[in-house]
Design an enzyme around this catalytic site. Structure first.
Site, PDB file in Angstrom:
ATOM      1  N   THR A  47     -28.663  49.036   1.024  1.00  0.00           N
ATOM      2  CA  THR A  47     -27.300  48.647   0.651  1.00  0.00           C
ATOM      3  C   THR A  47     -26.575  48.059   1.858  1.00  0.00           C
ATOM      4  O   THR A  47     -26.772  48.498   2.989  1.00  0.00           O
ATOM      5  CB  THR A  47     -26.499  49.848   0.121  1.00  0.00           C
ATOM      6  OG1 THR A  47     -25.162  49.440  -0.205  1.00  0.00           O
ATOM      7  CG2 THR A  47     -26.429  50.976   1.131  1.00  0.00           C
ATOM      8  N   GLY A  48     -25.747  47.088   1.581  1.00  0.00           N
ATOM      9  CA  GLY A  48     -24.900  46.520   2.617  1.00  0.00           C
ATOM     10  C   GLY A  48     -23.495  47.079   2.578  1.00  0.00           C
ATOM     11  O   GLY A  48     -22.628  46.637   3.339  1.00  0.00           O
ATOM     12  N   SER A  49     -23.258  48.045   1.663  1.00  0.00           N
ATOM     13  CA  SER A  49     -21.924  48.627   1.495  1.00  0.00           C
ATOM     14  C   SER A  49     -20.887  47.530   1.248  1.00  0.00           C
ATOM     15  O   SER A  49     -20.979  46.802   0.276  1.00  0.00           O
ATOM     16  CB  SER A  49     -21.559  49.492   2.705  1.00  0.00           C
ATOM     17  OG  SER A  49     -22.470  50.555   2.841  1.00  0.00           O
ATOM     18  N   HIS A  50     -19.950  47.372   2.172  1.00  0.00           N
ATOM     19  CA  HIS A  50     -18.824  46.463   1.977  1.00  0.00           C
ATOM     20  C   HIS A  50     -19.022  45.100   2.648  1.00  0.00           C
ATOM     21  O   HIS A  50     -18.155  44.235   2.545  1.00  0.00           O
ATOM     22  CB  HIS A  50     -17.559  47.099   2.554  1.00  0.00           C
ATOM     23  CG  HIS A  50     -17.685  47.401   4.013  1.00  0.00           C
ATOM     24  ND1 HIS A  50     -18.390  48.492   4.468  1.00  0.00           N
ATOM     25  CD2 HIS A  50     -17.237  46.749   5.113  1.00  0.00           C
ATOM     26  CE1 HIS A  50     -18.352  48.497   5.792  1.00  0.00           C
ATOM     27  NE2 HIS A  50     -17.661  47.461   6.218  1.00  0.00           N
ATOM     28  N   ARG A  53     -27.166  43.751  -4.600  1.00  0.00           N
ATOM     29  CA  ARG A  53     -27.273  42.484  -3.871  1.00  0.00           C
ATOM     30  C   ARG A  53     -28.568  41.766  -4.250  1.00  0.00           C
ATOM     31  O   ARG A  53     -29.578  42.404  -4.553  1.00  0.00           O
ATOM     32  CB  ARG A  53     -27.241  42.741  -2.362  1.00  0.00           C
ATOM     33  CG  ARG A  53     -25.908  43.240  -1.872  1.00  0.00           C
ATOM     34  CD  ARG A  53     -26.022  43.812  -0.465  1.00  0.00           C
ATOM     35  NE  ARG A  53     -24.741  44.374  -0.093  1.00  0.00           N
ATOM     36  CZ  ARG A  53     -23.801  43.708   0.570  1.00  0.00           C
ATOM     37  NH1 ARG A  53     -24.032  42.467   0.966  1.00  0.00           N
ATOM     38  NH2 ARG A  53     -22.648  44.265   0.840  1.00  0.00           N
TER      39      ARG A  53
END
Length: 218
Positions: A96-99, A49
């Site tokens: 991380t923001g994953s999904h 990201r």
């Protein structure tokens, strides 16, 4: 929208994840870890990201403030960072923001022996509130390391240092050593990469197991 712990880790809008907030939560986490163990380093990594590199610097600053070496593992999947932390017996922090959408991000905290649990999150949140109050006093005194907008002042921004390749290498080795050699011989796999942080490391693992990997959708 305030930052809050969700299903796994701290999450929020990028606009709310200022350097100050990310740093305070990370210091709270590291102080909590110190009540359970005696770490000398903390493994950190992130996803792809746009906001992740900035947050990684804030996390590294927090480690520095707590007297810990930031073991920068680069842009690798969360399981790779987790495996590396467990093997090295150090806490791990994955940005991380994953999904979730691009306008959001997150921080996943791992103890040296595994994922932070709900009881741990309560303790971390309590420490965060104390640190937040102390930071407010520094703001009033003009001694904060952050700007009025919550960004790290340029002179306080730490370098991440050279990437430690161990997390990437050990993650691939984990697959290769678990499955039988050549178990994917003769198989062609189309791997849709898009924006996943795994888009390079997983094809490497599949190739090492004998597959012909066709990479698409970068």
């Amino acid at each position: 929208m305030a930052l809050r712990f969700g299903t796994s880790g701290l999450r929020g809008l990028v606009t709310d994840m200022t350097d100050r907030e990310c740093c305070l939560y990370t210091i709270a986490f590291l102080q909590y870890v110190k009540t359970k163990s005696s770490p000398r380093a903390v493994a950190i990594a992130g996803d792809l990201r746009k906001s992740t590199p900035r947050i990684l610097h804030a996390v590294a600053f927090a480690a520095q403030e707590e007297g810990l070496r930031a073991d920068y593992c680069g842009f690798v999947p969360t399981p790779a960072l987790t495996v590396h932390g467990l093997a090295s017996d150090v806490p791990g922090i994955m940005v991380t923001g994953s999904h979730i959408p691009e306008d959001r991000n997150g921080i996943k905290y791992n103890m040296p022996w595994g994922e932070v649990l709900k009881g741990d999150e309560e303790e971390i949140s309590l420490r965060y509130r104390v640190l937040k109050s102390e930071e407010q006093e520094r703001i009033r005194q003009g001694s904060s390391a952050f700007t009025d907008e919550g960004n790290l002042k340029p002179e306080r921004r730490p370098a991440l240092g050279q990437e430690n390749p161990a997390a990437r290498r050990d993650y691939i080795d984990r697959f290769v050593s678990f499955f039988s050699p050549g178990c994917l011989d003769g198989l062609t796999i189309v791997f849709y990469q898009h924006s996943s942080v795994s888009r390079q490391i997983l094809p490497e693992a599949l190739h090492a197991l004998g597959a012909r990997v066709v990479e698409v959708g970068w």
